[in-house]
Motif scaffolding. Structure first.
Motif, mmCIF file in Angstrom:
data_model
loop_
_atom_site.group_PDB
_atom_site.id
_atom_site.type_symbol
_atom_site.label_atom_id
_atom_site.label_comp_id
_atom_site.label_asym_id
_atom_site.label_seq_id
_atom_site.Cartn_x
_atom_site.Cartn_y
_atom_site.Cartn_z
ATOM 1 N N GLU A 82 0.850 -1.213 0.000
ATOM 2 C CA GLU A 82 0.000 0.000 0.000
ATOM 3 C C GLU A 82 0.882 1.259 0.000
ATOM 4 O OE1 GLU A 82 -3.174 1.862 3.039
ATOM 5 O OE2 GLU A 82 -3.042 -0.311 3.024
ATOM 6 N N ALA A 83 1.917 1.239 0.857
ATOM 7 C CA ALA A 83 2.793 2.413 0.965
ATOM 8 C C ALA A 83 3.550 2.641 -0.340
ATOM 9 C CB ALA A 83 3.764 2.220 2.127
ATOM 10 N N LEU A 84 4.008 1.533 -0.977
ATOM 11 C CA LEU A 84 4.777 1.673 -2.213
ATOM 12 C C LEU A 84 3.883 2.179 -3.363
ATOM 13 C CD1 LEU A 84 7.009 -1.531 -2.033
ATOM 14 C CD2 LEU A 84 7.653 0.806 -1.504
ATOM 15 N N GLU A 85 2.660 1.633 -3.400
ATOM 16 C CA GLU A 85 1.729 2.060 -4.453
ATOM 17 C C GLU A 85 1.408 3.542 -4.304
ATOM 18 O OE1 GLU A 85 0.728 0.510 -7.073
ATOM 19 O OE2 GLU A 85 1.828 -1.300 -6.517
ATOM 20 N N TRP A 86 1.247 3.902 -3.047
ATOM 21 C CA TRP A 86 0.928 5.309 -2.761
ATOM 22 C C TRP A 86 2.073 6.218 -3.219
ATOM 23 C CZ3 TRP A 86 3.280 8.716 0.774
ATOM 24 C CH2 TRP A 86 2.565 9.900 0.992
ATOM 25 N N SER A 87 3.317 5.709 -3.001
ATOM 26 C CA SER A 87 4.483 6.491 -3.408
ATOM 27 C C SER A 87 4.554 6.593 -4.932
ATOM 28 C CB SER A 87 5.745 5.829 -2.851
ATOM 29 O OG SER A 87 6.852 6.619 -3.128
ATOM 30 N N ILE A 88 4.171 5.489 -5.640
ATOM 31 C CA ILE A 88 4.169 5.525 -7.114
ATOM 32 C C ILE A 88 3.165 6.579 -7.583
ATOM 33 C CG2 ILE A 88 3.530 4.228 -9.182
ATOM 34 C CD1 ILE A 88 4.539 1.705 -7.812
ATOM 35 N N LYS A 89 2.028 6.573 -6.883
ATOM 36 C CA LYS A 89 0.947 7.470 -7.296
ATOM 37 C C LYS A 89 1.281 8.934 -7.015
ATOM 38 C CE LYS A 89 -2.883 5.119 -6.657
ATOM 39 N NZ LYS A 89 -3.970 4.624 -5.811
#
Ligand SMILES: Nc1nc2c(ncn2[C@@H]2O[C@@H]3COP(=O)(O)O[C@H]4[C@@H](O)[C@H](n5cnc6c(=O)[nH]c(N)nc65)O[C@@H]4COP(=O)(O)O[C@H]3[C@H]2O)c(=O)[nH]1
Length: 951
Positions: A321-328
């Protein structure tokens, strides 16, 4: 400002050799190779190929460097100039080219190369045109195509020996272009630094020079070779610059990389780069990842391990979740999660990183750093737990630094002391000192604390509101790694409630709850203590046992409320009668003990006893009653009458008993013969027990006579103990003992049975049916089965209940009035009559008396005895008689001994009289004779009135 020496050095070091060398080569070639055309053509092709290669190579390098933003955008004009000129120049070497085409290509290459290169001078808006080299390439190709396929359309360029004006013009313009480019280059706007602008400028000058020399050259002559080698030197210069630039970049890159590696390996965190794919495979992992995540060194070097495989499965969604959020969002991420360390198990790590984008702005990597925070987190958890414990503890906790300044307190501290945290921070804990402990107390405490590392004890402190309270305090000294005390931690409890409970318990155990005087337990303690003191000193110590004379009657008749109040007042008077150092104790009931230590003479005890007796003789005023109590005191003196607790108390008790016996309101010192009397009492008790069983008791009957008719109207049964050796013992000597020991119950039953049986027998004989009165003692009256007993005796003896009268004392009547009324009613229901004996001595309440279904009052003999004396017996008797009349009760006067008394009572219309004047209590045989006389003569006591008693 251009540095002159630098200029000179560059000229001598770069421009001169790069011009001289081609010149020398050219001259050498001309004279070395002569007219060998084949050799000239081959060398020419080689030189042009080199020029072409270097030129295009440099063009490509400039373009690439520009794309990486490593060089200024102006250089794109130089790049475009090279792209335009180099192919054209190279093309003239193509076999079969005629002279016009070759000159054309040369001139065009010079014109376009110099002209476009001069574009570096153009304004800002013309810089960084990335498509410029491509456009140049297209134009070059177009021109090359023109030259190759339409040579006939090429303008006339003249011949080598005689160039056309166009050819000359194009070359001159081209040369001018290179000169302008030289200006641009040395200005420092295109390339920066000290040497670079001049170096590149040299290129431009050489190119310009080559263009001019071209105009002077003829095929294969030395000038011809000269301008060729000049261009070669120019491009070599250019190439060397960019090669050096590349080398420099490469070195910097390598250094940076080495520095980066060193930096990465020096930090505790494991640095990684992962793909952005879902697996997040590692493409780079620093050696620290071996420590942090347990990767093998091979895995670190080769990568390929997925981040997912490292993370504890429950935590992976959170990581994702944290990594996806960072990608976004492109915002760096920071998170904590657990990884499965192959050797160390689950470990907490902190992961901080960010998304890395490619040159098109697309996310391609995650670069992050993984830090092992397991211990820190464990410590944090422990600290959190410890903090929670401190916060929720019911004990107050105060933490100070080594200067004893408060650093923290918990809520319990605030609750107990009333001081808020912010009020005490930085202050000394002594703000709560009560002042009850002196400086030496605290000095001892600190000495122990610093020496032993801890101290605990009870201490009195002051709350914020000024209230002083006891607390149990435990202080520990905390030492740092160097062993120096850094902090103190104090933990304390408010023990005021515990203390007061202790005090209450102590009071309950050691003090009488009513009077608050020491009880028997504490008395014993004190007496033993005082015995010890007396033995060590030369002083005397006396023990006084005080017994109240009329307390029982008062308590029974006026109730426990009055009794308790009386005891309270008595205790106060006792305390007032002695010194503070003396002990006044209540041993129970109406018995008090006084310890008088430190006395000079035994007589001093007598003075105290007298004071007490006098004090207690003063009437007590309780609830509108004026109560008279006296005291009987027994005294035992330490040493002479006993030297321990048991002997002293026993002997004082014996003395007190003697005092009671010898008329109340007096004191007695113990004498050895008192013990003999005590022993006698014990013997008597055993004998009385035997007497009840052995029928040693017999009844005497005393007549009750009608005052007017002088006829026997009743009789009172009075018990006598016919002792085998001591003869007849009057009831006054053994009834109290029987009452005390409980023997009165069987004794009373015996008397009642005998009396009923006897009188039934007389009635059966036809003698006058006069009633018989039997005394009921308090203990008998309280027997729960009294009614059953009486009715059983009546049934057994066959004596009618109407012939029986039971005499109860005033104290019985007034004790537990409701129950007494109940019992009296039940007796009346049986047909038995009730009279109150010894009336006037107690504290009967008239209102209560009315409630009893009584038959008669018996005036106590003390009032009759008083008749004719100074005391007011006469008025009491007449009051009792008129009161009885008002209540429709019969009246019997007891103890009538004289004719005067008899006369008085008759005058007062007293119905019945009883006393020695008429008859003493008689044995049954004598009383039978009396009854028979009355039956015969009609009056048994006729002669009495003449002044002579019957018996
Ligand atoms: N000085 C003088 N005394 C007179 C005169 N006339 C009568 N007496 C005495 O007064 C006492 C009257 O009995 P009491 O008041 O019930 O007082 C009784 C009664 O309270 C108790 N008593 C006697 N027999 C019994 C009994 O069988 N049961 C119980 N519970 N108590 C008894 O013992 C007390 C004393 O009894 P006694 O010694 O028999 O003493 C009797 C009697 O002999 C007089 O003119 N002058």
């Amino acid at each position: 400002m251009m540095d002159a020496s630098l200029l000179l050095r560059l000229f001598l070091g770069t421009l001169l050799p790069s011009a001289l060398l081609p010149l020398l080569i050219a001259v050498g070639l001309r004279y070395g190779m002569g007219e060998q055309l084949w050799a000239h053509a081959g060398l020419h092709a080689l030189v042009e190929a080199l020029v072409g290669f270097m030129g295009l190579f440099v063009a490509v390098v400039i373009k690439l460097l520009h794309r990486n933003q490593q060089v200024n955008g102006r250089l794109l004009w130089l790049c475009a100039g090279l792209v335009l000129s180099i192919p054209l120049m190279a093309l003239h070497t193509a076999p079969g080219s005629d002279e016009n085409v070759v000159i054309w290509l040369y001139a065009l290459a010079t014109l376009l190369g110099g002209g476009v290169s001069a574009g570096m001078l153009l304004g800002e808006q013309w810089h960084s045109q990335p498509r410029l080299p491509y456009a140049a390439l297209l134009i070059a190709l177009g021109l090359m195509g023109w030259a190759m396929f339409f040579p006939e359309h090429i303008p006339d360029m003249g011949q080598w020996s005689q160039l056309s004006d166009l050819a000359v013009g194009m070359n001159l313009i081209g040369a001018l272009g290179f000169v302008l480019a030289w200006f641009a280059l040395i200005s420092g706007h295109v390339v920066s630094g000290r040497r670079a602008p001049l170096l590149l400028g040299n290129f431009s000058l050489l190119m310009a020079s080559a263009a001019i020399i071209f105009l002077l050259a003829d095929t294969w002559d030395s000038r011809w070779w000269f301008y060729h080698f000049l261009r070669l030197a120019a491009l070599a210069l250019l190439l060397s610059y960019f090669f050096a630039l590349y080398l420099k970049d490469f070195r910097v890159l390598r250094e940076n990389d080495a520095r980066f590696q060193a930096l990465v390996e020096s930090i505790h965190a494991g640095v990684y780069r992962t793909q952005v794919t879902l697996e997040r495979r590692l493409v780079y992992a620093s050696a620290q990842m071996h420590q942090v995540a347990g990767l093998s060194m091979q895995q670190c070097q080769e990568g390929g391990v997925s981040l997912k495989s490292l993370v504890v499965p429950e935590d992976w969604p959170h990581v994702q979740e944290a990594l996806e959020w960072s990608i976004k969002t492109h915002v760096p991420y920071e998170m904590q999660y657990r990884i499965n360390h192959p050797q160390r198990g689950e470990m907490w790590v902190s992961d901080r990183g960010r998304i890395i984008k490619d040159h098109q702005g697309q996310p391609c990597w995650f670069d992050g750093a993984l830090l092992n925070i397991h211990e820190a987190r464990e410590t944090e958890q422990q600290l959190l737990l410890a903090k929670q414990v401190v916060q929720t503890a019911s004990e107050a906790i105060v933490i100070t630094n080594h200067k004893n300044q408060i650093m923290d307190v918990n809520p319990a501290y605030e609750r107990i002391t009333g001081f808020m945290r912010h009020e005490v921070l930085g202050r000394n804990p002594k703000i709560t000192q009560s002042g009850r402990h002196d400086a030496s107390f605290y000095a001892t405490m600190w000495k122990h604390l610093v020496g032993e590392g801890h101290w605990s004890g009870e201490i009195w402190d002051r709350r914020r509101n000024g209230e002083i309270f006891p607390k149990w305090l435990a202080i520990s000294a905390i030492r740092n790694r160097q062993g120096v005390i850094s902090h103190f931690v104090g933990v304390f409890n408010d023990i005021s409630r515990q203390k007061s409970t202790e005090q209450q318990l102590e009071r309950l155990v050691f003090y009488d709850p009513l009077t608050q005087l020491p009880n028997r337990v504490l008395f014993r303690d004190r007496l033993i203590h005082e015995v010890g003191v007396a033995e060590r000193s030369n002083k005397l110590m006396s023990l006084l046992l005080v017994d109240l004379d009329r307390f029982k009657i008062i308590n029974d008749t006026l109730g426990h409320g009055v009794g308790d109040e009386l005891l309270l007042q008595v205790s106060k008077r006792l305390i007032a009668s002695v010194r503070k150092s003396d002990t006044v104790a209540r041993l129970g009931g109406d018995e008090f003990a006084i310890i008088l230590p430190g006395m000079e003479r035994a007589e001093d005890a007598a003075h105290v006893a007298e004071t007490i007796i006098n004090q207690l003789q003063v009437p007590f005023s309780i609830e509108e009653n004026e109560l008279f109590v006296g005291a009987s005191i027994g005294i035992a003196v330490h040493g002479q009458d006993g030297d321990d607790y048991d002997s002293l108390t026993m002997n004082a008790d014996a003395a007190m008993f003697k005092a009671k016996e010898s008329g109340k309101g007096t004191y007695k010192f113990f004498t050895p013969d008192m013990n003999i009397q005590n022993a006698k009492r014990l013997v008597m008790e055993a004998e009385l027990r035997r007497a009840v069983d052995n029928q040693e008791l017999m009844l005497h009957y005393q007549p009750k006579v009608d005052a007017e008719s002088r006829q026997i109207v009743g009789m009172e049964a009075l018990v006598r103990w016919v002792h085998p050796t001591r003869g007849v013992i009057p009831p006054g000597e053994f009834i109290p003992l029987a009452e005390e020991t409980g023997l009165i119950v069987p004794l009373g039953e015996l008397v009642l049975t005998r009396a009923c049986a006897q009188v039934k027998q007389w009635w059966d004989m036809g003698l006058p049916q006069v009633q018989v009165a039997v005394n009921l003692s308090p203990r008998q009256f309280q027997e729960p089965n009294l009614i059953e007993k009486v009715s059983e005796i009546l049934r057994k003896t066959g004596f009618p209940a109407t012939g029986l009268e039971l005499e109860i004392t005033e104290s019985i009547a007034m004790h537990d009035v409701d129950n007494t009324i109940e019992t009296v009613k039940k007796l009346k229901d049986l047909g038995v009559r009730i009279s109150i004996d010894d009336f006037g001595t107690g504290y009967s309440s008239l209102s209560y008396l009315k409630k009893f279904p009584l038959h008669a009052l018996k005036i106590d003999q003390s009032f009759v005895r008083d008749l004719g004396g100074d005391d007011d017996g006469a008025s009491i008797i007449s009051s009792i008689i008129s009161m009885a009349k008002a209540m429709a009760l019969g009246v019997v006067a007891e103890g009538v001994e004289t004719a005067q008394q008899m006369e008085f009572l008759r005058g007062q219309e007293c119905q019945q009289v009883q006393g020695f004047f008429l008859s003493k209590p008689l044995p049954p045989s004598d009383f039978l004779a009396l009854l028979e006389r009355q039956q015969e003569t009609g009056c048994a006591v006729t002669d009495v009135m003449g002044g002579k008693a019957i018996t």
